[in-house]
Design a protein around this motif. Sequence first.
Motif, mmCIF file in Angstrom:
data_model
loop_
_atom_site.group_PDB
_atom_site.id
_atom_site.type_symbol
_atom_site.label_atom_id
_atom_site.label_comp_id
_atom_site.label_asym_id
_atom_site.label_seq_id
_atom_site.Cartn_x
_atom_site.Cartn_y
_atom_site.Cartn_z
ATOM 1 N N ARG A 1 1.525 -0.918 31.513
ATOM 2 C CA ARG A 1 0.356 -1.916 31.049
ATOM 3 C C ARG A 1 0.662 -1.901 29.418
ATOM 4 N N THR A 2 0.380 -3.019 29.002
ATOM 5 C CA THR A 2 0.078 -3.489 27.524
ATOM 6 C C THR A 2 -1.164 -3.583 27.044
ATOM 7 N N SER A 3 -1.715 -2.918 25.961
ATOM 8 C CA SER A 3 -2.869 -3.432 25.486
ATOM 9 C C SER A 3 -2.822 -3.692 24.009
ATOM 10 N N SER A 4 -3.850 -4.367 23.310
ATOM 11 C CA SER A 4 -3.787 -4.566 21.868
ATOM 12 C C SER A 4 -5.340 -4.079 21.497
ATOM 13 N N VAL A 5 -5.934 -3.333 22.258
ATOM 14 C CA VAL A 5 -7.323 -3.128 21.920
ATOM 15 C C VAL A 5 -7.418 -1.514 21.710
ATOM 16 N N PHE A 6 -8.004 -1.063 20.809
ATOM 17 C CA PHE A 6 -7.810 0.578 20.474
ATOM 18 C C PHE A 6 -9.196 0.961 20.227
ATOM 19 N N ARG A 7 -9.568 2.218 20.436
ATOM 20 C CA ARG A 7 -10.638 2.878 19.839
ATOM 21 C C ARG A 7 -10.295 4.053 18.931
ATOM 22 N N VAL A 8 -10.723 4.026 17.550
ATOM 23 C CA VAL A 8 -10.378 4.879 16.604
ATOM 24 C C VAL A 8 -10.851 6.414 16.974
ATOM 25 N N GLU A 9 -9.916 7.170 16.788
ATOM 26 C CA GLU A 9 -10.336 8.572 17.156
ATOM 27 C C GLU A 9 -10.251 9.436 15.953
ATOM 28 N N ASN A 10 -9.322 9.392 15.134
ATOM 29 C CA ASN A 10 -9.033 10.190 13.930
ATOM 30 C C ASN A 10 -8.196 9.496 12.865
ATOM 31 N N VAL A 11 -8.767 9.653 11.506
ATOM 32 C CA VAL A 11 -7.913 8.962 10.435
ATOM 33 C C VAL A 11 -7.445 10.220 9.648
ATOM 34 N N ASN A 12 -6.233 10.099 9.348
ATOM 35 C CA ASN A 12 -5.777 10.880 8.241
ATOM 36 C C ASN A 12 -4.834 10.329 7.332
ATOM 37 N N GLY A 13 -5.318 10.238 6.309
ATOM 38 C CA GLY A 13 -4.430 9.422 5.201
ATOM 39 C C GLY A 13 -4.053 8.021 5.572
ATOM 40 N N CYS A 14 -3.044 7.478 5.647
ATOM 41 C CA CYS A 14 -2.793 6.123 5.908
ATOM 42 C C CYS A 14 -2.514 6.042 7.501
ATOM 43 N N CYS A 15 -2.701 7.126 8.301
ATOM 44 C CA CYS A 15 -2.518 7.152 9.701
ATOM 45 C C CYS A 15 -4.003 6.942 10.732
ATOM 46 N N VAL A 16 -3.739 6.176 11.489
ATOM 47 C CA VAL A 16 -4.867 6.606 12.449
ATOM 48 C C VAL A 16 -4.521 6.888 13.706
ATOM 49 N N LYS A 17 -5.362 7.983 14.373
ATOM 50 C CA LYS A 17 -5.004 8.054 15.871
ATOM 51 C C LYS A 17 -6.045 7.224 16.597
ATOM 52 N N MET B 1 0.780 -1.191 -0.057
ATOM 53 C CA MET B 1 0.083 -0.108 -0.191
ATOM 54 C C MET B 1 0.693 1.233 0.203
ATOM 55 N N SER B 2 1.226 1.699 -1.139
ATOM 56 C CA SER B 2 2.086 2.823 -1.371
ATOM 57 C C SER B 2 1.433 4.362 -1.349
ATOM 58 N N SER B 3 0.098 4.097 -1.723
ATOM 59 C CA SER B 3 -0.604 5.232 -2.020
ATOM 60 C C SER B 3 -1.647 5.572 -0.997
ATOM 61 N N ASN B 4 -1.954 6.575 -0.410
ATOM 62 C CA ASN B 4 -2.982 6.928 0.619
ATOM 63 C C ASN B 4 -4.371 6.577 -0.190
ATOM 64 N N GLU B 5 -4.574 6.779 -1.590
ATOM 65 C CA GLU B 5 -5.903 6.511 -1.984
ATOM 66 C C GLU B 5 -6.199 5.151 -2.067
ATOM 67 N N ASN B 6 -5.007 4.124 -1.929
ATOM 68 C CA ASN B 6 -5.434 2.639 -2.008
ATOM 69 C C ASN B 6 -5.302 2.179 -0.372
ATOM 70 N N CYS B 7 -5.386 2.817 0.451
ATOM 71 C CA CYS B 7 -5.315 2.379 1.998
ATOM 72 C C CYS B 7 -6.651 1.982 2.418
ATOM 73 N N CYS B 8 -6.963 0.707 2.239
ATOM 74 C CA CYS B 8 -8.293 0.145 2.456
ATOM 75 C C CYS B 8 -8.559 0.335 3.858
ATOM 76 N N PHE B 9 -7.497 0.086 4.609
ATOM 77 C CA PHE B 9 -7.972 0.056 6.186
ATOM 78 C C PHE B 9 -8.157 1.583 6.683
ATOM 79 N N SER B 10 -7.769 2.473 5.981
ATOM 80 C CA SER B 10 -7.985 3.830 6.228
ATOM 81 C C SER B 10 -9.378 4.192 5.824
ATOM 82 N N LYS B 11 -10.068 3.581 4.865
ATOM 83 C CA LYS B 11 -11.193 3.783 4.226
ATOM 84 C C LYS B 11 -12.232 3.187 5.430
#
Length: 135
Positions: free
Chosen positions: A73-89, A1-11
């Motif tokens: 502590r360590t966690s592997s569970v998250f809540r989506v707060e914001n998506v910007n291109g191929c990055c997710v906060k 996934m080199s292009s932000n437009e093709n970032c399926c997880f982002s969508k």
Amino acid sequence: MSSNENCCFSKMLKVIDILQKNASGEPCNDESCTRPFLGGSPTILCFNTRPVSFYTCNGNLFTATYQVGSETRTSSVFRVENVNGCCVKVRILEVNPDTSDPTRAYLATNQFITINLNCICVLRCLADIIIDSLS
């Protein structure tokens, strides 16, 4: 996934973010990541979070450390707060020690990380839940 437009997880994560921000409490029977409502049962209406987990391209569950007082502590569970291109906060979620209510399986922390989705190969959606405090 080199292009932000093709970032399926982002969508997909943008859909989850929108659903969480507009949680209406409508029930739904669809169990996929992109179902149009939060919730999975006609008798439970107050879901506001679709927790997610990520797996790296080498198949490992992605984890993040967070602090509770002086304890790490360590966690592997998250809540989506914001998506910007191929990055997710995401907000780091922790397991709720009171396991009597499965709709409140996780608690919100006030700790966030940003994930480069180009390093992620699997997105796993968990059962919708209620997060009581999202400050």
